[in-house]
Design an enzyme around this catalytic site. Structure first.
Site, PDB file in Angstrom:
ATOM      1  N   LYS A 189       4.840 -16.625  -8.615  1.00  0.00           N
ATOM      2  CA  LYS A 189       3.827 -16.037  -7.743  1.00  0.00           C
ATOM      3  C   LYS A 189       3.974 -16.565  -6.323  1.00  0.00           C
ATOM      4  CE  LYS A 189      -1.297 -15.827  -7.816  1.00  0.00           C
ATOM      5  NZ  LYS A 189      -2.438 -16.177  -8.704  1.00  0.00           N
ATOM      6  N   SER A 196      -5.040 -12.540  -9.849  1.00  0.00           N
ATOM      7  CA  SER A 196      -4.244 -12.401  -8.639  1.00  0.00           C
ATOM      8  C   SER A 196      -2.754 -12.527  -8.884  1.00  0.00           C
ATOM      9  CB  SER A 196      -4.684 -13.453  -7.615  1.00  0.00           C
ATOM     10  OG  SER A 196      -4.495 -14.759  -8.125  1.00  0.00           O
ATOM     11  N   SER A 208      -6.793 -15.337 -13.275  1.00  0.00           N
ATOM     12  CA  SER A 208      -5.705 -14.668 -12.560  1.00  0.00           C
ATOM     13  C   SER A 208      -4.394 -14.575 -13.314  1.00  0.00           C
ATOM     14  CB  SER A 208      -5.465 -15.351 -11.209  1.00  0.00           C
ATOM     15  OG  SER A 208      -6.553 -15.111 -10.342  1.00  0.00           O
TER      16      SER A 208
END
Length: 397
Positions: free
Chosen positions: A32, A109, A133
């Site tokens: 990420k 996310s 997330s």
């Protein structure tokens, strides 16, 4: 260079070759865009953050551990702005495609990480999970997602969102690989407890948050999981109510967020997308007294939850209240749904507990995850249980 079929990647030039041999030899992974890689700027999903920060001088410890175990980093994946979202829609960089439901959001996310795994661009990916997330995009895209016990995986070299709740999580299509990845990342090696999970708590208050039309299928799947345990109990997890628990989570998290980003926001005046602007500036209004009040409650709830879990108990619950919402759903519809999402994800968050979301349901062709939560520090036992149960059920990965 990887062919990014699903618009999952922020930067495919950010790669690292394996530095050793281990249980991950021959695999590829993505990270990420919250993890530092030496020589690259970490954007955190916001162009103003990217513009005002320098190249990282060191690589995040989690990434280093993975390449030392034999895996190859093939790129950095998209995230919601500064990791403060659960939808995966980014006004600046676009929304990764949900490979299992292209007309729906991937969840955030860790949106790009989930998209890359579900779309078979990589073998596994890492993300961060503060309020869901990793777990939520795992549910929406039909893959496995693991959030560890707080503090079990290093956050060194990761942009902080909320130091009270931040964790590094893992995403994979196969529970055996998920277990191998986690075994590389989990710190503080401990002697196995020797306990097996013989008791399951079905979280009745969590099931009550699920979209009404989905409840029969969700209850049936949870009952099937529960049937493999010696003792089954249906219990309310949050006696004050999950709405109260999620409010506590939001306040504590929000206070942390302003401590982490407030000075930068005040000085830079960054451009945030719809919803993010309002949430970030709302965190400014949270007082230390308000935060401390809820933190005291959190401590009480956590201790009570730990005592109920012991070392032989799992909680089983739906990962999310529904399937992934459609892309471009108006905020006045999406925000109430997000509130229900947080009511489910805050259980492990407030408790600092390990949780795995499993892709066990497909509802009208759309993935839906079922989760299991274990007691603190029982990460290895939880991951092993998931692997064994999935294999025992003959579920194809």
């Amino acid at each position: 260079m990887i062919h990014d079929t699903w618009q999952a990647f922020f930067d495919t030039t950010c790669t690292l070759e394996p530095e050793g041999q281990g249980v991950l030899s021959g695999t590829t992974f993505a990270a990420k865009e919250a993890f530092d890689v030496k020589g690259f700027v970490t954007s955190g999903g916001n162009p103003d953050w990217y513009r005002t920060h320098s190249k990282a001088s060191e690589t995040a410890r989690a990434i280093t551990q993975l390449v030392q175990a034999g895996s190859r980093l093939v790129g950095k994946t998209h995230t919601d702005e500064l990791m403060y979202g659960l939808n995966g829609e980014n006004v600046h960089y676009g929304t990764p495609v949900n490979p299992k439901a292209p007309d729906r959001i991937p969840g955030g996310s860790s949106s790009g990480s989930a998209s890359a795994v579900a779309g078979k661009l990589v073998d596994f990916a890492i993300g961060t999970d503060t309020g869901g997330s990793v777990r939520i995009p795992a549910s929406y895209t039909g893959i496995y997602g693991f959030r560890p016990t707080i503090g079990r995986i290093s956050l060194e070299g990761v942009i902080p969102l909320s130091q009270t709740f931040d964790t590094v999580g893992c995403l994979a299509r196969d529970p055996s690989l998920l277990e191998n990845v986690s075994s590389v990342l989990l710190d503080h090696y401990k002697i196995p407890s020797g306990h097996s999970f013989s008791r399951v708590v079905v979280a009745s208050d969590a099931i009550s948050r699920v979209d009404q039309e989905l409840v029969p299928e969700v209850e049936a799947k949870i009952a099937h999981i529960a049937s493999s345990f010696l003792t089954v109990q249906h219990e309310v997890i949050a006696e004050p109510g999950l709405e109260t628990w999620s409010q506590a989570f939001r306040i504590i998290q929000g206070y942390d967020i302003w401590q982490n980003f407030g000075t930068w926001i005040t000085e830079t005046k960054p451009h945030f997308g719809p919803g993010f602007h309002e949430r970030f500036y709302w965190t400014l209004t949270i007082t230390r007294e308000e935060r401390d009040k809820w933190a005291h409650k959190q401590k009480e709830w956590r201790e009570e939850l730990w005592s109920r879990l012991r070392q032989d108990t799992l909680i089983v619950l739906p990962t999310a209240p529904g399937v992934a919402p459609l892309k471009n759903t108006p905020l006045n519809i999406l925000n109430p749904f997000r509130d229900r999402v947080l009511q489910l994800t805050c259980i492990a968050g407030l408790g600092g507990l390990p949780q795995v979301s499993m892709p066990l349901l497909t509802i009208q062709g759309i993935p839906f995850g079922i989760s299991v939560i274990a007691g603190p520090g029982m990460d290895e036992e939880l991951l092993a249980w998931v692997r064994n149960w999935v294999i025992g059920e003959g579920i194809e990965c």
